[in-house]
Enzyme design. Structure first.
Site, PDB file in Angstrom:
ATOM      1  N   LYS A 144     -43.806 -43.254   5.349  1.00 42.24           N
ATOM      2  CA  LYS A 144     -45.180 -43.332   5.563  1.00 42.24           C
ATOM      3  C   LYS A 144     -46.040 -42.148   5.237  1.00 42.24           C
ATOM      4  O   LYS A 144     -45.264 -41.024   5.564  1.00 42.24           O
ATOM      5  CB  LYS A 144     -45.564 -44.000   7.123  1.00 42.24           C
ATOM      6  CG  LYS A 144     -45.298 -42.964   8.207  1.00 42.24           C
ATOM      7  CD  LYS A 144     -46.571 -41.828   8.524  1.00 42.24           C
ATOM      8  CE  LYS A 144     -46.249 -41.067   9.503  1.00 42.24           C
ATOM      9  NZ  LYS A 144     -47.046 -39.865   9.693  1.00 42.24           N
ATOM     10  N   ASP A 155     -44.560 -43.608  16.456  1.00 41.40           N
ATOM     11  CA  ASP A 155     -44.897 -44.341  14.967  1.00 41.40           C
ATOM     12  C   ASP A 155     -43.864 -45.346  14.586  1.00 41.40           C
ATOM     13  O   ASP A 155     -44.020 -46.021  13.666  1.00 41.40           O
ATOM     14  CB  ASP A 155     -45.117 -43.462  14.103  1.00 41.40           C
ATOM     15  CG  ASP A 155     -43.841 -42.269  14.159  1.00 41.40           C
ATOM     16  OD1 ASP A 155     -43.047 -42.579  14.559  1.00 41.40           O
ATOM     17  OD2 ASP A 155     -44.030 -41.265  13.128  1.00 41.40           O
TER      18      ASP A 155
END
EC number: 2.7.1.148
Length: 314
Positions: free
Chosen positions: A11, A137
């Protein structure tokens, strides 16, 4: 033997704003996270008996109890003792210690993989809730795509999928930045700016929802997106790591690069390119400007999904 292979995407952060402190010691955050095509592969193979083992094609990666793959597997097995023994093997392509959620996405792949492997039938929200226990996350890594991430990062609001954006990703291979250090240093230097009340933070999130970045993303406008990138942690990481600051500057000034920014707590830097040709040209420009064999560069793109199954053999 039953086997399964999953792809676990990295990401980047288009946006990272630190709103304030939380009672649990974490920070209250507002982030826009985006999955990219660069990813690891996690292979699962059924084994006799119970327990989990992990191997990797990178000798410098821990494959013991500290690894999030094993932490995720053990956490899931505590809730579902029927999960049998599994051998994991990780093909590591996401750079380590890079601010790209490489460890978290591998842990998310373990959760998704064991759910499929063992026929648990968990929903995505159920997987995200377990993932949130393991890392801030990791829920994003389960969901993937384009998400507004709030609280400590585990609360997700899906955003419209972006059209594929060409990216250049760059990192000095031997360099890493401690995430706790980065957030701690930011608190030391800028804590007096933190929003102190819940209404103030709520108003800030509402402003972000209605703001130019999310409007640009809804329109799929890469030029406008590039104009509204933000990462608060650059304020502490770039002065401490001048080579990262130089890399960000060089990449951002390449022809065909719309903007460059650090991802997460760094030290990876990404640039949004006009197109794949411009991205490849920027790689060559950066290599000419920074002649350091430790510098690694990738051409990649945004994607609209998280963990995906590649092969399943029974």
């Amino acid at each position: 033997m039953k086997t399964l292979t999953l792809v676990a995407p990295a990401k980047i952060n288009f946006y990272l704003e630190i709103l304030g402190d939380r009672p649990d010691g974490f920070h209250e955050l507002a982030m826009v996270m985006q999955s990219i095509a660069l990813g690891d592969r996690l292979h699962l193979r059924q084994r006799q008996g119970q327990g989990f083992q992990l191997g990797c094609d990178r000798a410098d990666l821990e494959v013991d109890e500290r690894n999030l793959i094993l932490k995720a597997a053990q956490r899931l097995q505590r809730s579902f003792p029927q999960i049998g023994g599994v051998d994991f093997f990780l093909e590591k392509r996401i750079p380590i210690g890079a601010g790209l959620a490489g460890g978290s996405t591998d842990g998310a792949a373990a959760l998704v993989g064991l759910d499929i492997f063992s026929g648990l039938g968990l929903t995505q929200p159920e997987l995200e809730a377990i993932a949130a226990e393991l890392g801030s996350d990791m829920p994003f890594c389960v969901a993937g795509g384009t998400q507004l991430c709030t609280s400590r990062g585990e609360q997700l609001t899906p955003l419209p999928p972006l059209p594929s954006l060409s990216l250049v990703l760059a990192k000095f291979e031997s360099l890493s930045v401690s995430t706790p250090w980065a957030y701690g240093r930011y608190r030391e230097q800028f804590g007096d700016r933190y929003l102190q009340t819940e209404p103030a933070r709520r108003d800030r999130l509402q402003a972000l929802h209605a703001g130019p970045l999310l409007q640009a993303m809804s329109a799929g406008d890469p030029v406008a997106i590039a104009q509204h990138l933000r990462n608060d942690l650059e304020a502490v990481v770039l002065p401490e790591y001048p080579q990262v600051a130089e890399l960000r500057s060089v990449l951002g000034n390449c022809s065909g690069i719309l903007a460059a920014q650090m991802s997460g707590s760094g030290p990876s830097v990404f640039g949004i390119a006009e197109n794949p040709t411009a991205a490849q040209a920027a790689v060559e420009q950066v290599r000419q400007a920074i002649a350091d064999p430790d510098l690694k560069l990738w051409v990649t793109q945004t994607i609209s999904h998280g963990i995906q199954t590649e092969t399943l053999l029974r």
